[in-house]
Design a protein around this motif. Structure first.
Motif, mmCIF file in Angstrom:
data_model
loop_
_atom_site.group_PDB
_atom_site.id
_atom_site.type_symbol
_atom_site.label_atom_id
_atom_site.label_comp_id
_atom_site.label_asym_id
_atom_site.label_seq_id
_atom_site.Cartn_x
_atom_site.Cartn_y
_atom_site.Cartn_z
ATOM 1 N N ALA A 152 0.827 -1.207 0.000
ATOM 2 C CA ALA A 152 0.000 0.000 0.000
ATOM 3 C C ALA A 152 0.866 1.264 0.000
ATOM 4 O O ALA A 152 0.564 2.221 -0.713
ATOM 5 C CB ALA A 152 -0.923 -0.001 1.217
ATOM 6 N N ILE A 153 1.942 1.260 0.764
ATOM 7 C CA ILE A 153 2.849 2.421 0.787
ATOM 8 C C ILE A 153 3.521 2.577 -0.570
ATOM 9 O O ILE A 153 3.663 3.688 -1.095
ATOM 10 C CB ILE A 153 3.903 2.269 1.899
ATOM 11 C CG1 ILE A 153 3.252 2.233 3.268
ATOM 12 C CG2 ILE A 153 4.965 3.376 1.821
ATOM 13 C CD1 ILE A 153 2.716 3.524 3.771
ATOM 14 N N TYR A 154 3.927 1.475 -1.162
ATOM 15 C CA TYR A 154 4.555 1.517 -2.487
ATOM 16 C C TYR A 154 3.570 2.056 -3.532
ATOM 17 O O TYR A 154 3.914 2.913 -4.340
ATOM 18 C CB TYR A 154 5.038 0.123 -2.879
ATOM 19 C CG TYR A 154 5.701 0.066 -4.225
ATOM 20 C CD1 TYR A 154 6.969 0.598 -4.410
ATOM 21 C CD2 TYR A 154 5.070 -0.518 -5.315
ATOM 22 C CE1 TYR A 154 7.582 0.548 -5.647
ATOM 23 C CE2 TYR A 154 5.672 -0.573 -6.549
ATOM 24 C CZ TYR A 154 6.931 -0.037 -6.713
ATOM 25 O OH TYR A 154 7.547 -0.078 -7.933
ATOM 26 N N GLY A 155 2.332 1.573 -3.501
ATOM 27 C CA GLY A 155 1.312 2.079 -4.423
ATOM 28 C C GLY A 155 1.029 3.550 -4.205
ATOM 29 O O GLY A 155 0.850 4.311 -5.158
ATOM 30 N N SER A 156 1.016 3.981 -2.945
ATOM 31 C CA SER A 156 0.808 5.399 -2.638
ATOM 32 C C SER A 156 1.926 6.255 -3.212
ATOM 33 O O SER A 156 1.680 7.343 -3.743
ATOM 34 C CB SER A 156 0.746 5.605 -1.125
ATOM 35 O OG SER A 156 -0.292 4.849 -0.565
ATOM 36 N N ALA A 157 3.142 5.767 -3.094
ATOM 37 C CA ALA A 157 4.279 6.519 -3.637
ATOM 38 C C ALA A 157 4.190 6.613 -5.155
ATOM 39 O O ALA A 157 4.502 7.655 -5.743
ATOM 40 C CB ALA A 157 5.583 5.857 -3.218
ATOM 41 N N LEU A 158 3.753 5.545 -5.787
ATOM 42 C CA LEU A 158 3.590 5.589 -7.246
ATOM 43 C C LEU A 158 2.521 6.587 -7.663
ATOM 44 O O LEU A 158 2.692 7.317 -8.644
ATOM 45 C CB LEU A 158 3.252 4.200 -7.788
ATOM 46 C CG LEU A 158 4.385 3.181 -7.791
ATOM 47 C CD1 LEU A 158 3.878 1.834 -8.305
ATOM 48 C CD2 LEU A 158 5.550 3.655 -8.620
ATOM 49 N N PHE A 159 1.417 6.624 -6.920
ATOM 50 C CA PHE A 159 0.363 7.597 -7.210
ATOM 51 C C PHE A 159 0.840 9.027 -6.996
ATOM 52 O O PHE A 159 0.426 9.955 -7.692
ATOM 53 C CB PHE A 159 -0.872 7.366 -6.336
ATOM 54 C CG PHE A 159 -1.703 6.180 -6.731
ATOM 55 C CD1 PHE A 159 -2.023 5.935 -8.054
ATOM 56 C CD2 PHE A 159 -2.173 5.305 -5.772
ATOM 57 C CE1 PHE A 159 -2.796 4.849 -8.414
ATOM 58 C CE2 PHE A 159 -2.938 4.210 -6.125
ATOM 59 C CZ PHE A 159 -3.251 3.986 -7.440
ATOM 60 N N ALA A 160 1.721 9.238 -6.030
ATOM 61 C CA ALA A 160 2.175 10.589 -5.680
ATOM 62 C C ALA A 160 3.246 11.117 -6.622
ATOM 63 O O ALA A 160 3.487 12.324 -6.653
ATOM 64 C CB ALA A 160 2.700 10.599 -4.250
ATOM 65 N N ILE A 161 3.889 10.256 -7.379
ATOM 66 C CA ILE A 161 4.974 10.701 -8.258
ATOM 67 C C ILE A 161 4.460 11.656 -9.336
ATOM 68 O O ILE A 161 5.087 12.674 -9.617
ATOM 69 C CB ILE A 161 5.691 9.493 -8.899
ATOM 70 C CG1 ILE A 161 6.567 8.822 -7.861
ATOM 71 C CG2 ILE A 161 6.521 9.913 -10.096
ATOM 72 C CD1 ILE A 161 7.216 7.557 -8.343
ATOM 73 N N ILE A 162 3.333 11.354 -9.934
ATOM 74 C CA ILE A 162 2.828 12.147 -11.058
ATOM 75 C C ILE A 162 2.545 13.600 -10.655
ATOM 76 O O ILE A 162 3.067 14.521 -11.287
ATOM 77 C CB ILE A 162 1.596 11.467 -11.692
ATOM 78 C CG1 ILE A 162 2.012 10.112 -12.274
ATOM 79 C CG2 ILE A 162 0.976 12.356 -12.763
ATOM 80 C CD1 ILE A 162 0.878 9.215 -12.629
ATOM 81 N N PRO A 163 1.760 13.863 -9.603
ATOM 82 C CA PRO A 163 1.558 15.271 -9.229
ATOM 83 C C PRO A 163 2.843 15.946 -8.732
ATOM 84 O O PRO A 163 3.031 17.141 -8.920
ATOM 85 C CB PRO A 163 0.524 15.227 -8.111
ATOM 86 C CG PRO A 163 -0.019 13.881 -8.104
ATOM 87 C CD PRO A 163 0.901 12.988 -8.828
ATOM 88 N N ALA A 164 3.717 15.178 -8.108
ATOM 89 C CA ALA A 164 4.968 15.762 -7.609
ATOM 90 C C ALA A 164 5.858 16.222 -8.746
ATOM 91 O O ALA A 164 6.598 17.198 -8.606
ATOM 92 C CB ALA A 164 5.696 14.753 -6.736
ATOM 93 N N PHE A 185 -2.746 10.345 -0.967
ATOM 94 C CA PHE A 185 -2.205 9.218 -1.722
ATOM 95 C C PHE A 185 -2.107 7.968 -0.851
ATOM 96 O O PHE A 185 -2.232 6.853 -1.348
ATOM 97 C CB PHE A 185 -0.850 9.592 -2.319
ATOM 98 C CG PHE A 185 -0.944 10.769 -3.242
ATOM 99 C CD1 PHE A 185 -1.526 10.634 -4.494
ATOM 100 C CD2 PHE A 185 -0.513 12.017 -2.850
ATOM 101 C CE1 PHE A 185 -1.644 11.716 -5.347
ATOM 102 C CE2 PHE A 185 -0.625 13.110 -3.677
ATOM 103 C CZ PHE A 185 -1.192 12.963 -4.942
ATOM 104 N N LEU A 186 -1.894 8.142 0.452
ATOM 105 C CA LEU A 186 -1.948 7.003 1.365
ATOM 106 C C LEU A 186 -3.360 6.419 1.396
ATOM 107 O O LEU A 186 -3.535 5.206 1.485
ATOM 108 C CB LEU A 186 -1.522 7.420 2.772
ATOM 109 C CG LEU A 186 -0.035 7.630 2.997
ATOM 110 C CD1 LEU A 186 0.211 8.216 4.377
ATOM 111 C CD2 LEU A 186 0.722 6.330 2.836
ATOM 112 N N ALA A 187 -4.364 7.289 1.319
ATOM 113 C CA ALA A 187 -5.740 6.807 1.286
ATOM 114 C C ALA A 187 -6.030 6.027 0.004
ATOM 115 O O ALA A 187 -6.777 5.060 0.018
ATOM 116 C CB ALA A 187 -6.704 7.977 1.414
ATOM 117 N N LEU A 188 -5.416 6.440 -1.109
ATOM 118 C CA LEU A 188 -5.603 5.718 -2.377
ATOM 119 C C LEU A 188 -4.880 4.369 -2.369
ATOM 120 O O LEU A 188 -5.330 3.427 -3.003
ATOM 121 C CB LEU A 188 -5.098 6.542 -3.541
ATOM 122 C CG LEU A 188 -5.919 7.754 -3.951
ATOM 123 C CD1 LEU A 188 -5.196 8.545 -5.027
ATOM 124 C CD2 LEU A 188 -7.274 7.304 -4.440
ATOM 125 N N GLY A 189 -3.741 4.326 -1.687
ATOM 126 C CA GLY A 189 -2.932 3.101 -1.679
ATOM 127 C C GLY A 189 -3.607 2.015 -0.928
ATOM 128 O O GLY A 189 -3.566 0.875 -1.157
#
Length: 83
Positions: free
Chosen positions: A54-66, A79-83
Motif C-alpha cells: 500500500a505504501i509503495y502504491g501510494s508513492a507511485l500515485f504521488a509521483i505524477i503530481p509531484a 495518496f496514502l488513502a488511495l494506496g
C-alpha cells in the motif's frame, strides 16, 4: 492484538526515520506528522506484507503530481488513502 501494535510502531518508526533522512538530504521537510500517523494506522489494520504494498502504491500515485508541482509541497495523506 499485540501484533497490530507492533506493526503500527514499526511503520511509524520507519516513516519517521525515512522523513529524517530525506530531510537531511534535501534540506526541506519530506513527510508531515499526519503521514506518519496514517502509515502507522495502515500498519495496524493491514499487517505487514499488505502495508508495504500500500505504501509503495501510494508513492507511485504521488509521483505524477509531484513531477508537475516541483516547487510546491504535495500532501502525501490523500495518496496514502488511495494506496
Amino acid at each position: 492484538m499485540i501484533e497490530n501494535f507492533k506493526n503500527a510502531a514499526i511503520m511509524a518508526l520507519s516513516l519517521f526515520i525515512l522523513g529524517l533522512v530525506v530531510k537531511k538530504i534535501i534540506k526541506k521537510d519530506a513527510l508531515g506528522e499526519a503521514d506518519i500517523i496514517i502509515a502507522a494506522t495502515m500498519g495496524a489494520l493491514l499487517g505487514f506484507p499488505s502495508v508495504l504494498m500500500a505504501i509503495y502504491g501510494s508513492a507511485l500515485f504521488a509521483i505524477i503530481p509531484a513531477l508537475f508541482a516541483r516547487n510546491h509541497m504535495i500532501p502525501f495523506v490523500p495518496f496514502l488513502a488511495l494506496g
